[in-house]
Motif scaffolding. Structure first.
Motif, PDB file in Angstrom:
ATOM      1  N   LEU A  96       0.860  -1.190   0.000  1.00 28.59           N
ATOM      2  CA  LEU A  96       0.000   0.000   0.000  1.00 28.59           C
ATOM      3  C   LEU A  96       0.890   1.231   0.000  1.00 28.59           C
ATOM      4  O   LEU A  96       1.752   1.353   0.872  1.00 28.59           O
ATOM      5  CB  LEU A  96      -0.883   0.037   1.253  1.00 28.59           C
ATOM      6  CG  LEU A  96      -2.119  -0.859   1.348  1.00 28.59           C
ATOM      7  CD1 LEU A  96      -2.986  -0.730   0.115  1.00 28.59           C
ATOM      8  CD2 LEU A  96      -1.773  -2.295   1.591  1.00 28.59           C
ATOM      9  N   GLY A  99       1.265   7.601  -1.986  1.00 26.50           N
ATOM     10  CA  GLY A  99       1.531   8.462  -3.141  1.00 26.50           C
ATOM     11  C   GLY A  99       1.132   7.806  -4.449  1.00 26.50           C
ATOM     12  O   GLY A  99       1.026   6.575  -4.540  1.00 26.50           O
ATOM     13  N   GLY A 104       9.011   6.857  -2.459  1.00 24.99           N
ATOM     14  CA  GLY A 104       9.297   7.680  -1.282  1.00 24.99           C
ATOM     15  C   GLY A 104      10.399   8.682  -1.566  1.00 24.99           C
ATOM     16  O   GLY A 104      10.388   9.361  -2.609  1.00 24.99           O
ATOM     17  N   PHE A 229       3.183   6.485  10.170  1.00 25.17           N
ATOM     18  CA  PHE A 229       1.752   6.317  10.419  1.00 25.17           C
ATOM     19  C   PHE A 229       1.445   5.236  11.449  1.00 25.17           C
ATOM     20  O   PHE A 229       0.731   5.468  12.436  1.00 25.17           O
ATOM     21  CB  PHE A 229       0.988   6.009   9.109  1.00 25.17           C
ATOM     22  CG  PHE A 229      -0.400   5.605   9.431  1.00 25.17           C
ATOM     23  CD1 PHE A 229      -1.332   6.568   9.772  1.00 25.17           C
ATOM     24  CD2 PHE A 229      -0.766   4.268   9.529  1.00 25.17           C
ATOM     25  CE1 PHE A 229      -2.609   6.212  10.170  1.00 25.17           C
ATOM     26  CE2 PHE A 229      -2.036   3.903   9.925  1.00 25.17           C
ATOM     27  CZ  PHE A 229      -2.957   4.882  10.240  1.00 25.17           C
ATOM     28  N   GLY A 273      12.842   0.657   8.316  1.00 23.54           N
ATOM     29  CA  GLY A 273      13.116   1.922   7.636  1.00 23.54           C
ATOM     30  C   GLY A 273      13.099   3.062   8.637  1.00 23.54           C
ATOM     31  O   GLY A 273      13.244   2.854   9.848  1.00 23.54           O
ATOM     32  N   ARG A 284      18.803  10.077  12.721  1.00 25.76           N
ATOM     33  CA  ARG A 284      18.628   9.950  11.275  1.00 25.76           C
ATOM     34  C   ARG A 284      20.009   9.867  10.639  1.00 25.76           C
ATOM     35  O   ARG A 284      21.013  10.253  11.257  1.00 25.76           O
ATOM     36  CB  ARG A 284      17.838  11.125  10.719  1.00 25.76           C
ATOM     37  CG  ARG A 284      18.562  12.452  10.836  1.00 25.76           C
ATOM     38  CD  ARG A 284      17.644  13.607  10.596  1.00 25.76           C
ATOM     39  NE  ARG A 284      17.150  13.584   9.237  1.00 25.76           N
ATOM     40  CZ  ARG A 284      16.492  14.611   8.684  1.00 25.76           C
ATOM     41  NH1 ARG A 284      16.275  15.716   9.394  1.00 25.76           N
ATOM     42  NH2 ARG A 284      16.057  14.531   7.461  1.00 25.76           N
TER      43      ARG A 284
END
Ligand code: AHZ
Length: 309
Positions: A96, A99, A104, A229, A273, A284
């Motif tokens: 799913l 966009g 990404g 999410f 990820g 990060r």
């Protein structure tokens, strides 16, 4: 060969005696006048409509029960899909992607630069999907991030057991509570067209659709309008106490942390990820993608363990 346009006869090939003759069935069209007489076989609009909708609705029907569902088709999600689809052609894998364009943040290497850096041993994945790179010792460089992304995507999309539903947002998770232990398992995803998801505030009655799945792998990226999410939802549904929150950039340590930490966070839900950085409070890494690929590989392995698939 290069093509010249002439006023009378249409495109004419420029003779190039040094070049090998090109062999392509469509080249027979490059004869004087051929384009003027060109025509496709006739088609009715409903034929085109049915060719698309029948397949789409068959896919919705088939993948309503998926073995594995991947949420987010960025570099991590696509790498994961490649490994799973290759290892287990017997499983039904749905992807799913909110966009319209999957990929990404992996269409550029960083800022607006083209080249993509991957630290070793992620180059082994590049070898597998046949993406060339320059070897710089401990890391490799792909000349354009889009070459990586388009290649892994094209390999994944060819797999008969993988279906990408793009322009489709996961807007909730399906849960099951064990009556005896009280344990909550994630058992699928709740979906909607992304354009619909974006308009819940100004339209009414737009209930979602669902996909039941044995394992869900969430790779929706770090926090942002769509990112992180699933883990944010885990907090609001009280399955996670709180998020660690992604920390500042530290290239050297961040990639190891993401790869090592990729795991089943709550029963039925593997997270990897950059979404994982929000759970673990990891740094990060900025524009270096080896960890995204290897997190995808590890997520595939973890998912297969979840149900001994
Ligand atoms: O559209 C999102 C993107 O394509 C998609 N996505 C997010 N929420 C979704 C939802 N339903 C469906 N609710 C959703 N799809 O998930 C994809 C995430 O891709 P990404 O490239 O953002 O994440 P990644 O973890 O695959 O790669 C991260 C790359 C980064 S970020 C970073 C840094 O900021 O320092 N460094 C790297 C290498």
């Amino acid at each position: 060969p290069a093509v010249l346009a002439t006023k009378t006869a249409g495109p004419v090939p420029v003779p190039n005696n040094d070049a090998k003759p090109l062999s392509h069935p469509l080249l027979s069209l490059f004869t004087p006048g051929a384009w003027d007489n060109f025509t496709f076989a006739p088609i009715r609009e409903s034929t085109v409509s049915r060719a698309m909708t029948r397949r789409y609705f068959n896919d919705l029907d088939s993948y309503a029960e998926s073995d594995i569902t991947i949420v987010g088709a960025g570099s991590a999600g696509l790498s994961c899909a490649y490994v799973l689809g290759t290892l287990r052609p017997d499983l039904k894998i749905s992807i799913l992607e909110a966009g319209v364009a999957p990929g990404g943040g992996a269409w550029l290497g960083g800022q607006l630069f083209s080249a993509m850096v991957m630290r070793k041993p992620a180059h082994i994945f590049l070898d597998q999907i046949e993406v060339p790179y320059e070897d710089e010792g401990d890391y490799v460089v792909v000349k354009h991030a889009a070459l990586f992304t388009s290649t892994v995507m094209s390999k994944v999309l060819r797999m008969p057991n993988v279906k990408l539903f793009n322009a489709t947002t996961v807007e909730d998770l399906i849960t099951r509570q064990d009556k005896e232990t009280g344990e909550v398992r994630i058992a699928g995803v709740v979906t909607n067209w992304t354009l619909v998801s974006m308009h819940h505030d100004d339209q009414s009655c737009m209930d979602p659709n669902t996909i039941n799945s044995n394992v869900i792998i969430s790779m929706t990226g770090h926090d942002g309008p769509f990112g992180a999410f699933s883990v944010k939802r885990l907090v609001s549904m009280k399955q996670l106490e709180q998020l660690g929150g992604m920390r500042g950039l530290d290239m050297a340590s961040a990639e190891d942390a993401i790869v090592k930490g990729t795991r089943e966070i709550v029963p039925g839900l593997v997270v990897g990820g950059m979404e994982l950085s929000e759970v673990d409070g990891a740094n990060r890494m900025g524009p270096t993608f080896g960890a995204m690929v290897l997190s995808g590989v590890k997520a595939a392995e973890e998912a297969l363990k979840v149900f001994d698939l």
